[in-house]
Design an enzyme around this catalytic site. Structure first.
Site, mmCIF file in Angstrom:
data_model
loop_
_atom_site.group_PDB
_atom_site.id
_atom_site.type_symbol
_atom_site.label_atom_id
_atom_site.label_comp_id
_atom_site.label_asym_id
_atom_site.label_seq_id
_atom_site.Cartn_x
_atom_site.Cartn_y
_atom_site.Cartn_z
ATOM 1 N N GLY A 121 -1.388 -2.623 -2.053
ATOM 2 C CA GLY A 121 -1.485 -1.952 -2.722
ATOM 3 C C GLY A 121 -2.914 -0.845 -3.143
ATOM 4 O O GLY A 121 -3.837 -0.856 -2.115
ATOM 5 N N SER A 122 -3.341 -0.321 -4.049
ATOM 6 C CA SER A 122 -4.360 0.630 -3.984
ATOM 7 C C SER A 122 -5.653 -0.036 -4.262
ATOM 8 O O SER A 122 -6.674 0.840 -3.510
ATOM 9 C CB SER A 122 -4.524 1.419 -5.911
ATOM 10 N N VAL A 123 -6.135 -1.183 -3.822
ATOM 11 C CA VAL A 123 -7.107 -1.587 -3.873
ATOM 12 C C VAL A 123 -7.893 -0.960 -2.083
ATOM 13 O O VAL A 123 -8.952 -0.982 -1.753
ATOM 14 C CB VAL A 123 -7.170 -3.135 -3.918
#
Length: 727
Positions: free
Chosen positions: A324-326
């Site tokens: 995801g957004s990491v």
């Protein structure tokens, strides 16, 4: 007419007999000649059908014994034992009245001694005396020859074995076996791993089945020795048959005992609150690549086996998932490095069409109107990252994914390491990877990639081995150095990326405000990913069916540590996701920053209070180290091997340099109390079960019992005089 006489038949028979005798004589002489030749050959060559007769004869007088090798131990970075080989014992109480010594003394537990033996066993093994007494009585009722006590009497340490043996309790018997001990219980258990016992070549050996025990099994496993003995004093071949035993190598990990202990505690709190299907946290030293602490949930107690099987896969390196957004931090770094990032440029957030597909922001595609890219990274906009990927172009973006070493083994030494996969054929798939969907990674790969951002463009291989030592020679055989495996971005890019990611924490639009550490500039990136299934992704917004993560580093201008926390599918209290994860990050990052580089001691100001560590149940050597690491003064009571009780209690606040009393419960003597405060004297007296008679005020000047006086000699009170310094 005279008749001719015939030859008598007897003469013919004699002739035949003589011929037969000659033939037998010839055959006998032939046999003797052959045997003589054969015996002569054997006497000269001492060999029959390739077998040496002299060697075969010598074996009759020889015997060989295997000398088992000791499996190497696993330590933390400074030598605290995490896994060690030892002998454990199983206790049994003999009930057979026929068991007597040569002098006729009973070698069984008498019926009249049941209660006493139960009390004695409880004093050493713990639990209630009734349990042991009842077990003995039930065994006697069932007419058993002997009785065991389940887990309470199994896997006993050498210390408990010696303690019970010294009590000379008639009827107690022990069986020993080689075992692997994990003295810290639940402590980096999935990283360290476990072993199993195997029977090979008529003997028993221990081999690793998971974690480091498995991956470094060849290093840890030694070589058995052979000892040959002979009853023939002239046998000079014995020395040639001897083989010296070679114990397995000792492996020192990069784990910091104190950081690991606190990470275990904080991750357990997270797990207890949210009940995730899986969770992991890992902390890396950004200057060396050393993993100083890591744990996962569910986990297990390596010593007791409790929890084994709840989650067998090692989450650190064995399972790849969509982050995801990491991953947006990596996209940001690639864009800055290729001059495709303008934080002040504007774009329309919410929804972006790519062909007949859509990229939507996490708030159901509503977005925040036309905003800057800087605000987009702070608010974790998927559209901002998809547009950024389009600016770079798929070939350039894929090149940076390769430069950051994704989809490759980290080659950190672990077996069965997952490498992940990626869908990158179509434009929508290429855009998805820019915000962490459509690509799977392991935590080890992710923290390795982020090390380039934290370490000024130099990507470090994660390192779990501090050094490997040969205990046979007392020499270091391996000591890895920091390994820069890639330079995916420039130093300037790394700095600019960290500064841009500060907006995630400090911008009014940032989603990571809870991760701010007081008085320490921090930077990082949060992440939320839907779960990929055969039917598509889980519905956005369902916290219990998502993967939540945080990658943080501090201090932002020159990071010392990097920490990655992942919580998969929390099933309870999902409203606490950010709070629980930020608590783990802030607590452990702050503690790591407070450790000095040289001695791993907590850095405290002169008037700062510190918490007393938990040391009850630990060894005296470990307890002394930990108390000193907290800038407190350990006072050891007795000469036992383990801490039975402590004062002040664990978790209490104490001024630096204050005394912490560690009671071993064995052979306690009177210390030199000169200069002690009343609180110290009273704490010692209470733990020693001695009455303290206090006279005066201030600090100790005299005491009625001299230093070294053994309390076992019958002393039950001590008079202590106090005076103020000005007196």
């Amino acid at each position: 007419m005279v008749k001719k006489q015939r030859m008598p038949k007897r003469n013919q028979a004699d002739k035949n007999s003589r011929n037969t005798g000659k033939l037998l004589l010839i055959l006998m002489i032939g046999v003797l000649v052959v045997l003589g030749i054969r015996f002569s050959s054997i006497s000269i060559t001492k060999e029959v059908k390739g077998h040496k007769l002299d060697q075969a004869a010598q074996l009759i007088y020889q015997s060989q014994n295997d000398i088992p090798a000791k499996r190497g131990e696993i330590f933390d970075a400074v030598g605290n034992s995490l896994a060690e080989s030892s002998t454990t014992y199983t206790l049994a109480a003999v009930l057979d009245k026929n068991q007597k010594s040569a002098k006729g003394n009973p070698m069984y537990v008498k019926k009249t001694q049941d209660a006493k033996v139960g009390k004695q066993l409880a004093g050493v093994l713990g639990g209630e005396a009734d349990f042991y007494e009842t077990s003995i009585k039930n065994g006697r009722k069932s007419k058993l020859q002997q009785v065991q006590f389940g887990t309470a009497g199994s896997n006993l340490s050498v210390q408990k074995y010696k303690q019970l043996k010294s009590m000379n309790i008639p009827g107690l018997t022990f069986t020993s076996s080689e075992s692997r001990l994990y003295p810290n219980g639940t402590f980096a258990s999935d990283l360290i791993g476990i072993t199993k016992k195997e029977h090979r070549d008529g003997g028993q050996t221990i081999s690793g089945v998971s974690g480091m025990e498995q991956s470094w099994n060849k290093k840890l496993t030694g070589r058995n020795g052979v000892k040959t003995t002979s009853t023939d004093s002239t046998d000079h071949s014995v020395s040639k048959k001897n083989l010296a035993v070679k114990n397995g190598y000792d492996v020192y990990t990069t784990i910091n005992m104190k950081l690991q202990s606190n990470l275990e505690k904080s991750m357990q709190q997270l797990s207890d609150d949210m009940k995730p299907k899986a969770a992991i946290a890992v902390m890396m030293d950004t200057k060396t690549g050393k993993i100083v602490a890591t744990t996962q949930r569910p986990t297990f107690n390596a010593q007791t086996g409790e929890g084994l099987g709840d989650l067998w896969t090692n989450q650190l390196y064995g399972t790849a998932f969509e982050p995801g957004s990491v991953l947006k931090g990596i996209t940001l770094a690639a864009a800055i490095d290729t001059d495709n990032w303008n934080p002040n440029a504007l774009y329309k957030s919410g929804t972006l069409k790519i062909g007949n597909k859509k990229v939507t922001d996490w708030n159901n595609g509503e977005g925040w109107g036309t905003i800057s890219y800087a605000r987009g990274i702070a608010a974790s906009s998927n559209v901002a990252m998809a547009l950024t990927e389009q600016k770079m172009g798929p070939k350039t973006w894929q090149k940076y994914l390769n430069k950051f070493q994704f989809l490759k083994s980290t080659k950190s030494g672990f077996q069965d390491e997952a490498v992940g996969n990626m869908q990158f054929q179509y434009p929508i798939e290429q855009a998805n990877t820019a915000f962490g969907q459509g690509i799977s990674v392991t935590p080890l790969q992710m923290i390795q990639a982020y090390s380039a951002i934290a370490n000024n463009g130099k990507e470090l291989r994660p390192q779990i081995i501090e050094k490997i030592v040969d205990p046979n020679t007392k020499k270091v055989v391996s000591q890895p150095k920091p390994d820069v495996i890639s330079k995916p971005i420039s130093k300037e890019t790394a700095k600019a990326t960290r500064e841009q990611l500060e907006d995630v924490i400090y911008s009014e639009h940032g989603l990571g405000k809870d991760y701010a550490i007081p008085n320490v500039k921090t930077t990082g990136k949060s992440g939320t990913a839907q779960i990929a299934t055969a039917l598509g992704y889980s519905a956005p917004g369902n916290n219990s069916d998502e993967i939540h993560s945080w990658m943080g580093m501090a201090p932002s201008d020159n990071p010392r540590y990097l920490m990655y926390i992942v919580t998969k599918q929390p099933q309870k209290n999902t409203e606490n996701i950010t709070k629980d994860m930020s608590d783990v990050f802030k607590t452990n990052m702050q503690q790591a920053l407070d450790l000095s580089d040289n001695d791993n001691k907590v850095v405290v100001s002169e008037n700062q209070q510190v918490k007393v560590p938990t040391v009850v149940g630990g060894s005296i050597s470990d307890a002394r180290k930990e108390v000193k690491a907290n800038h407190l003064t350990p006072v050891i009571m007795g000469d036992g091997d383990a801490v039975k009780s402590q004062s002040p209690m664990a978790g209490d606040e104490s001024l630096i340099d204050q005394r912490v009393f560690l009671n071993t419960g064995k052979n306690i003597t009177v210390p030199n109390m000169h200069g002690w405060a009343k609180s110290d004297v009273l704490s010692w007296a209470q733990m020693a079960h001695v009455k303290a008679i206090i006279k005066g005020n201030g600090f100790v000047t005299t005491q009625s019992l001299n230093k070294g006086t053994a309390l076992s000699d019958g002393y039950h009170e001590i008079t202590v005089e106090f005076k103020k310094p000005n007196e």
